[in-house]
Design a protein around this motif. Structure first.
Motif, PDB file in Angstrom:
ATOM      1  N   MET A   1      -6.391   3.529   5.283  1.00 26.23           N
ATOM      2  CA  MET A   1      -6.326   2.111   5.042  1.00 26.23           C
ATOM      3  C   MET A   1      -6.220   1.827   3.544  1.00 26.23           C
ATOM      4  N   THR A   2      -6.874   2.634   2.755  1.00 26.38           N
ATOM      5  CA  THR A   2      -6.834   2.415   1.311  1.00 26.38           C
ATOM      6  C   THR A   2      -5.416   2.497   0.775  1.00 26.38           C
ATOM      7  N   ASN A   3      -4.665   3.497   1.211  1.00 25.15           N
ATOM      8  CA  ASN A   3      -3.284   3.635   0.753  1.00 25.15           C
ATOM      9  C   ASN A   3      -2.434   2.447   1.174  1.00 25.15           C
ATOM     10  N   GLU A   4      -2.650   1.945   2.372  1.00 24.55           N
ATOM     11  CA  GLU A   4      -1.886   0.796   2.855  1.00 24.55           C
ATOM     12  C   GLU A   4      -2.253  -0.472   2.074  1.00 24.55           C
ATOM     13  N   LEU A   5      -3.506  -0.642   1.722  1.00 26.08           N
ATOM     14  CA  LEU A   5      -3.906  -1.796   0.914  1.00 26.08           C
ATOM     15  C   LEU A   5      -3.337  -1.708  -0.499  1.00 26.08           C
ATOM     16  N   LEU A   6      -3.280  -0.498  -1.045  1.00 24.89           N
ATOM     17  CA  LEU A   6      -2.658  -0.325  -2.358  1.00 24.89           C
ATOM     18  C   LEU A   6      -1.170  -0.632  -2.303  1.00 24.89           C
ATOM     19  N   ALA A   7      -0.512  -0.232  -1.212  1.00 27.05           N
ATOM     20  CA  ALA A   7       0.907  -0.555  -1.042  1.00 27.05           C
ATOM     21  C   ALA A   7       1.108  -2.062  -0.954  1.00 27.05           C
ATOM     22  N   LEU A   8       0.197  -2.749  -0.300  1.00 27.71           N
ATOM     23  CA  LEU A   8       0.253  -4.209  -0.216  1.00 27.71           C
ATOM     24  C   LEU A   8       0.118  -4.824  -1.605  1.00 27.71           C
ATOM     25  N   CYS A   9      -0.808  -4.321  -2.407  1.00 25.11           N
ATOM     26  CA  CYS A   9      -1.004  -4.836  -3.763  1.00 25.11           C
ATOM     27  C   CYS A   9       0.208  -4.592  -4.657  1.00 25.11           C
ATOM     28  N   ASP A  10       0.871  -3.451  -4.472  1.00 22.23           N
ATOM     29  CA  ASP A  10       1.998  -3.072  -5.317  1.00 22.23           C
ATOM     30  C   ASP A  10       3.339  -3.591  -4.814  1.00 22.23           C
ATOM     31  N   TYR A  11       3.360  -4.263  -3.672  1.00 20.60           N
ATOM     32  CA  TYR A  11       4.606  -4.725  -3.064  1.00 20.60           C
ATOM     33  C   TYR A  11       5.290  -5.752  -3.976  1.00 20.60           C
ATOM     34  N   HIS A  12       6.567  -5.523  -4.256  1.00 22.95           N
ATOM     35  CA  HIS A  12       7.334  -6.437  -5.111  1.00 22.95           C
ATOM     36  C   HIS A  12       7.814  -7.620  -4.281  1.00 22.95           C
ATOM     37  N   ILE A  13       7.526  -8.820  -4.760  1.00 26.11           N
ATOM     38  CA  ILE A  13       7.912 -10.044  -4.063  1.00 26.11           C
ATOM     39  C   ILE A  13       8.960 -10.760  -4.905  1.00 26.11           C
ATOM     40  N   ASP A  14      10.105 -11.026  -4.301  1.00 22.12           N
ATOM     41  CA  ASP A  14      11.157 -11.749  -5.014  1.00 22.12           C
ATOM     42  C   ASP A  14      10.964 -13.250  -4.843  1.00 22.12           C
ATOM     43  N   GLU A  15      11.674 -13.824  -3.922  1.00 23.92           N
ATOM     44  CA  GLU A  15      11.645 -15.267  -3.700  1.00 23.92           C
ATOM     45  C   GLU A  15      10.867 -15.672  -2.458  1.00 23.92           C
ATOM     46  N   GLU A  16      10.394 -14.712  -1.689  1.00 20.78           N
ATOM     47  CA  GLU A  16       9.706 -15.027  -0.443  1.00 20.78           C
ATOM     48  C   GLU A  16       8.385 -15.733  -0.713  1.00 20.78           C
ATOM     49  N   LYS A  17       8.071 -16.709   0.112  1.00 19.62           N
ATOM     50  CA  LYS A  17       6.798 -17.407  -0.006  1.00 19.62           C
ATOM     51  C   LYS A  17       5.749 -16.810   0.937  1.00 19.62           C
ATOM     52  N   SER A  18       6.203 -16.151   1.985  1.00 21.32           N
ATOM     53  CA  SER A  18       5.275 -15.464   2.890  1.00 21.32           C
ATOM     54  C   SER A  18       5.906 -14.164   3.356  1.00 21.32           C
ATOM     55  N   LEU A  19       5.064 -13.217   3.692  1.00 18.92           N
ATOM     56  CA  LEU A  19       5.504 -11.907   4.167  1.00 18.92           C
ATOM     57  C   LEU A  19       5.034 -11.720   5.597  1.00 18.92           C
ATOM     58  N   SER A  20       5.726 -10.897   6.320  1.00 16.58           N
ATOM     59  CA  SER A  20       5.351 -10.601   7.697  1.00 16.58           C
ATOM     60  C   SER A  20       4.602  -9.277   7.745  1.00 16.58           C
ATOM     61  N   MET A  21       3.400  -9.298   8.308  1.00 12.04           N
ATOM     62  CA  MET A  21       2.642  -8.059   8.461  1.00 12.04           C
ATOM     63  C   MET A  21       3.399  -7.081   9.345  1.00 12.04           C
ATOM     64  N   LYS A  22       3.974  -7.583  10.428  1.00 10.26           N
ATOM     65  CA  LYS A  22       4.676  -6.720  11.373  1.00 10.26           C
ATOM     66  C   LYS A  22       5.920  -6.091  10.749  1.00 10.26           C
ATOM     67  N   LYS A  23       6.656  -6.863   9.962  1.00  9.85           N
ATOM     68  CA  LYS A  23       7.903  -6.367   9.364  1.00  9.85           C
ATOM     69  C   LYS A  23       7.666  -5.598   8.070  1.00  9.85           C
ATOM     70  N   ASP A  24       6.839  -6.142   7.180  1.00 15.70           N
ATOM     71  CA  ASP A  24       6.672  -5.562   5.843  1.00 15.70           C
ATOM     72  C   ASP A  24       5.558  -4.528   5.727  1.00 15.70           C
ATOM     73  N   PHE A  25       4.522  -4.640   6.567  1.00  7.80           N
ATOM     74  CA  PHE A  25       3.383  -3.722   6.494  1.00  7.80           C
ATOM     75  C   PHE A  25       2.932  -3.295   7.892  1.00  7.80           C
ATOM     76  N   PRO A  26       3.807  -2.674   8.663  1.00  6.15           N
ATOM     77  CA  PRO A  26       3.457  -2.337  10.045  1.00  6.15           C
ATOM     78  C   PRO A  26       2.295  -1.349  10.166  1.00  6.15           C
ATOM     79  N   ARG A  27       2.193  -0.405   9.241  1.00  2.00           N
ATOM     80  CA  ARG A  27       1.099   0.572   9.337  1.00  2.00           C
ATOM     81  C   ARG A  27      -0.250  -0.077   9.045  1.00  2.00           C
ATOM     82  N   LEU A  28      -0.279  -1.019   8.121  1.00  4.80           N
ATOM     83  CA  LEU A  28      -1.517  -1.732   7.835  1.00  4.80           C
ATOM     84  C   LEU A  28      -1.917  -2.596   9.023  1.00  4.80           C
ATOM     85  N   MET A  29      -0.954  -3.242   9.648  1.00  2.00           N
ATOM     86  CA  MET A  29      -1.242  -4.070  10.811  1.00  2.00           C
ATOM     87  C   MET A  29      -1.743  -3.218  11.978  1.00  2.00           C
ATOM     88  N   ALA A  30      -1.196  -2.017  12.113  1.00  2.00           N
ATOM     89  CA  ALA A  30      -1.606  -1.131  13.208  1.00  2.00           C
ATOM     90  C   ALA A  30      -3.049  -0.646  13.042  1.00  2.00           C
TER      91      ALA A  30
END
Length: 83
Positions: A1-30
């Motif tokens: 879980m720690t690695n997935e949370l770090l990936a969430l913190c480091d995720y580059h966001i362009d113009e999106e106002k919201s992200l999808s857990m299912k699409k962008d972080f499926p392993r964290l959601m699982a």
């Protein structure tokens, strides 16, 4: 879980106002529910027992009993701009 949370913190966001857990972080959601403590300052600061009595220090709990953990996940993550 720690690695997935770090990936969430480091995720580059362009113009999106919201992200999808299912699409962008499926392993964290699982991972779902976890007893892992969310590292908030108040959860990580230990309190000292009172000096008055040694019997009360045996019952002393240095950390709060209601520490925050991951109970459930949301489907969307809102992003904020710091500029």
């Amino acid at each position: 879980m720690t690695n997935e949370l770090l990936a969430l913190c480091d995720y580059h966001i362009d113009e999106e106002k919201s992200l999808s857990m299912k699409k962008d972080f499926p392993r964290l959601m699982a991972l779902g529910h976890s007893p892992l403590i969310i590292p908030l300052q108040e959860s990580l600061t230990a309190s000292l027992p009172p000096n008055s009595s040694s019997s009360s220090s045996a019952l002393h709990e240095p950390f709060p009993a209601d520490t925050p953990t991951f109970e459930s996940e949301q489907r969307f993550i809102l992003s904020c701009s710091l500029t």
